[in-house]
Design an enzyme around this catalytic site. Structure first.
Site, PDB file in Angstrom:
ATOM      1  N   CYS A 112      -8.894  -0.566 -11.647  1.00  0.00           N
ATOM      2  CA  CYS A 112      -8.382   0.237 -12.764  1.00  0.00           C
ATOM      3  C   CYS A 112      -9.006  -0.154 -14.101  1.00  0.00           C
ATOM      4  O   CYS A 112      -8.863   0.576 -15.089  1.00  0.00           O
ATOM      5  CB  CYS A 112      -6.866   0.143 -12.817  1.00  0.00           C
ATOM      6  N   HIS A 249      -4.642   2.512 -19.176  1.00  0.00           N
ATOM      7  CA  HIS A 249      -4.648   2.861 -17.756  1.00  0.00           C
ATOM      8  C   HIS A 249      -3.259   3.397 -17.413  1.00  0.00           C
ATOM      9  O   HIS A 249      -2.242   2.815 -17.801  1.00  0.00           O
ATOM     10  CB  HIS A 249      -4.985   1.620 -16.927  1.00  0.00           C
ATOM     11  N   ASN A 279      -1.533   7.630 -10.709  1.00  0.00           N
ATOM     12  CA  ASN A 279      -2.443   6.519 -11.006  1.00  0.00           C
ATOM     13  C   ASN A 279      -3.772   6.780 -10.296  1.00  0.00           C
ATOM     14  O   ASN A 279      -3.860   6.687  -9.080  1.00  0.00           O
ATOM     15  CB  ASN A 279      -1.807   5.219 -10.509  1.00  0.00           C
TER      16      ASN A 279
HETATM   17  O1  UT7 Z   1      -3.097   0.413 -11.069  1.00  0.00           O
HETATM   18  C1  UT7 Z   1      -2.748  -0.899 -11.254  1.00  0.00           C
HETATM   19  C2  UT7 Z   1      -1.996  -1.460 -10.161  1.00  0.00           C
HETATM   20  N1  UT7 Z   1      -0.638  -1.020  -9.931  1.00  0.00           N
HETATM   21  C3  UT7 Z   1       0.390  -1.085 -10.812  1.00  0.00           C
HETATM   22  O2  UT7 Z   1       0.229  -1.209 -11.985  1.00  0.00           O
HETATM   23  C4  UT7 Z   1       1.759  -1.017 -10.259  1.00  0.00           C
HETATM   24  C5  UT7 Z   1       2.716  -1.898 -11.018  1.00  0.00           C
HETATM   25  N2  UT7 Z   1       4.044  -1.882 -10.438  1.00  0.00           N
HETATM   26  C6  UT7 Z   1       4.855  -0.817 -10.493  1.00  0.00           C
HETATM   27  O3  UT7 Z   1       4.528   0.188 -11.073  1.00  0.00           O
HETATM   28  C7  UT7 Z   1       6.235  -0.951  -9.866  1.00  0.00           C
HETATM   29  O4  UT7 Z   1       6.431  -2.266  -9.430  1.00  0.00           O
HETATM   30  C8  UT7 Z   1       6.443   0.023  -8.674  1.00  0.00           C
HETATM   31  C9  UT7 Z   1       6.543   1.451  -9.186  1.00  0.00           C
HETATM   32  C10 UT7 Z   1       5.314  -0.104  -7.674  1.00  0.00           C
HETATM   33  C11 UT7 Z   1       7.759  -0.294  -7.984  1.00  0.00           C
HETATM   34  O5  UT7 Z   1       8.825  -0.255  -8.906  1.00  0.00           O
HETATM   35  P1  UT7 Z   1       9.863  -1.458  -8.977  1.00  0.00           P
HETATM   36  O6  UT7 Z   1      10.867  -1.075  -9.969  1.00  0.00           O
HETATM   37  O7  UT7 Z   1       9.090  -2.714  -9.235  1.00  0.00           O
HETATM   38  O8  UT7 Z   1      10.512  -1.429  -7.551  1.00  0.00           O
HETATM   39  P2  UT7 Z   1      10.588  -2.587  -6.471  1.00  0.00           P
HETATM   40  O9  UT7 Z   1       9.294  -2.775  -5.775  1.00  0.00           O
HETATM   41  O10 UT7 Z   1      11.249  -3.784  -7.080  1.00  0.00           O
HETATM   42  O11 UT7 Z   1      11.617  -1.950  -5.444  1.00  0.00           O
HETATM   43  C12 UT7 Z   1      12.966  -1.633  -5.822  1.00  0.00           C
HETATM   44  C13 UT7 Z   1      13.596  -0.861  -4.690  1.00  0.00           C
HETATM   45  C14 UT7 Z   1      13.396  -1.510  -3.323  1.00  0.00           C
HETATM   46  O12 UT7 Z   1      14.568  -1.289  -2.559  1.00  0.00           O
HETATM   47  P3  UT7 Z   1      15.662  -2.476  -2.409  1.00  0.00           P
HETATM   48  O13 UT7 Z   1      14.931  -3.620  -1.788  1.00  0.00           O
HETATM   49  O14 UT7 Z   1      16.128  -2.756  -3.808  1.00  0.00           O
HETATM   50  O15 UT7 Z   1      16.696  -1.842  -1.534  1.00  0.00           O
HETATM   51  C15 UT7 Z   1      12.275  -0.703  -2.710  1.00  0.00           C
HETATM   52  O16 UT7 Z   1      12.308  -0.698  -1.292  1.00  0.00           O
HETATM   53  O17 UT7 Z   1      13.029   0.438  -4.604  1.00  0.00           O
HETATM   54  C16 UT7 Z   1      12.587   0.678  -3.264  1.00  0.00           C
HETATM   55  N3  UT7 Z   1      11.433   1.554  -3.312  1.00  0.00           N
HETATM   56  C17 UT7 Z   1      11.557   2.901  -3.300  1.00  0.00           C
HETATM   57  N4  UT7 Z   1      12.640   3.695  -3.214  1.00  0.00           N
HETATM   58  C18 UT7 Z   1      12.437   5.019  -3.233  1.00  0.00           C
HETATM   59  C19 UT7 Z   1      10.122   1.239  -3.412  1.00  0.00           C
HETATM   60  N5  UT7 Z   1       9.379   2.365  -3.447  1.00  0.00           N
HETATM   61  C20 UT7 Z   1      10.253   3.396  -3.378  1.00  0.00           C
HETATM   62  C21 UT7 Z   1      10.093   4.793  -3.379  1.00  0.00           C
HETATM   63  N6  UT7 Z   1      11.203   5.571  -3.307  1.00  0.00           N
HETATM   64  N7  UT7 Z   1       8.892   5.394  -3.477  1.00  0.00           N
END
Ligand code: UT7
Length: 339
Positions: A112, A249, A279
């Site tokens: 990125c 980004h 993204n």
């Molecule tokens: O391009 C550069 C590289 N990438 C990034 O910059 C990504 C940076 N990170 C992020 O944008 C965020 O961490 C994400 C959008 C990927 C995830 O958001 P988060 O708020 O950090 O969620 P999390 O991974 O902590 O997950 C929270 C919950 C989990 O469920 P439990 O364990 O709390 O029951 C996940 O299983 O959300 C769940 N979850 C989803 N639920 C519905 C993860 N993905 C999804 C989804 N839909 N698509």
């Protein structure tokens, strides 16, 4: 040393729009979760074009914008993590599509941050006088490396391309910073080919899909975006208040909100189009820059900061003075060579 400016931008996205509702039909997610946690509403997913096709379309649009013919190009750099081939490079494929036969062509892999790395490399070639005109493209078809059963990544990544033409000219590029931290290599990765030959076989059954520790990347991004911005400001001598636009980004709207808070600036200072494109990794900053330019949001003399972070880990920023629309400012043209 010569000054370097951006004289044209372009972009191209596949026609196929995929909404959050569309994705929620095949993985356990919802429009509400995706919108609130990322800011994404829809993205473009290719059904026809591979990376070089998207790159060439963005390139043609940038060359048209610059009024430059492909034969004038000395250099083509494609920033991508989703090339067609290990070899030849996507840049060579683009060269053939454009007929840019004079150009030296190669790809770079900085995820990125790739567009900023590409601009920085092209700038060095032009600064030293080796080349006069360069094309830098960020192009990705991430949909081919995404695991469409993994809801933590398939809702985020998408396809697209953006490009910029750089030329020897007035001082457009003012300062830049680039950096890498290989200790974070596994936080976001897509494995290629394991070591396997006639004499050994270390292959593990790893799928060639993108994997990501979202929380770790999130924390890294919120720390590194303000640091990169502060570094280019310090090197340029300008203050944040003098900067008209920050083009980041497009990874997650909440990352930008948190970075704005750290920088003590209004979050509206960050340009955001993630809601429409998701993204697109190496393409995202280039796509946003072109959208702003074509949308009439950039004025001659505006100070702009581009800032990115991503797999590697990599990070970078660049401060620019917008000079593309200086055709009516002939006095500036006399400032072409300060070395
Ligand atoms: O391009 C550069 C590289 N990438 C990034 O910059 C990504 C940076 N990170 C992020 O944008 C965020 O961490 C994400 C959008 C990927 C995830 O958001 P988060 O708020 O950090 O969620 P999390 O991974 O902590 O997950 C929270 C919950 C989990 O469920 P439990 O364990 O709390 O029951 C996940 O299983 O959300 C769940 N979850 C989803 N639920 C519905 C993860 N993905 C999804 C989804 N839909 N698509």
């Amino acid at each position: 040393m010569y000054n370097v400016e951006i004289v044209g931008t372009g972009s191209f996205v596949p026609e196929n729009r995929v909404s959050n509702e569309d994705i929620s039909k095949f993985v356990d997610t919802s429009d509400e979760w995706i919108s609130e946690r990322t800011g994404i509403k829809e993205r473009r997913i290719s059904t026809k074009e591979n990376t070089a096709d998207l790159a060439a379309m963005a390139a043609r649009s940038a060359l048209d914008d610059a009024g430059i013919s492909p034969e004038e190009l000395d250099l083509i750099i494609v920033a991508t993590v989703t090339p067609e081939h290990f070899t030849p490079s996507t840049a060579c494929l683009v060269q053939a599509k454009l007929g840019a036969y004079k150009a030296t062509c190669f790809d770079i892999s900085a995820a990125c941050s790739g567009f900023i790395f590409g601009l920085t490399i092209a700038e060095q070639f032009i600064k030293t006088g080796l080349f006069k005109t360069a094309l830098v493209i960020g192009a990705e078809v991430l949909s081919k490396i995404v695991d469409w059963n993994d809801r933590s990544t398939c809702v985020i990544f998408a396809d697209g391309a953006g490009a910029a033409v750089l030329k020897r000219g007035v001082q457009g590029i003012i300062s830049e910073v680039t950096g890498s931290d290989g200790n974070g290599a596994e936080s976001i990765a897509c494995h290629a080919v394991p070591l396997k030959n006639k004499f050994c076989d270390f292959s593990k059954d790893k799928a060639n899909y993108l994997s990501m520790n979202g929380r770790e990347i999130f924390k890294f991004a919120v720390k590194i975006i303000p640091e990169c911005i502060e570094k280019v400001l310090e090197d340029s001598g300008y203050s944040i208040d003098q900067v008209k636009h920050i083009i980041p980004h497009q990874a997650n709207i909440r990352i930008l909100d948190a970075a704005a808070k750290k920088l003590q600036i209004n979050k509206e200072r960050f340009y955001v189009n993630i809601q429409r494109y998701g993204n697109t990794s190496g393409a995202s900053i280039a796509l946003a820059l072109d959208e702003m330019s074509k949308g009439g949001l950039l004025r001659n003399g505006d100070l702009i900061i581009l800032v990115g972070f991503g797999a590697g880990l990599t990070y970078g920023a660049m401060m620019l003075k917008w000079t593309k629309d200086r055709n009516n400012n002939e006095e500036e043209n006399n400032d072409a060579h300060n070395g």
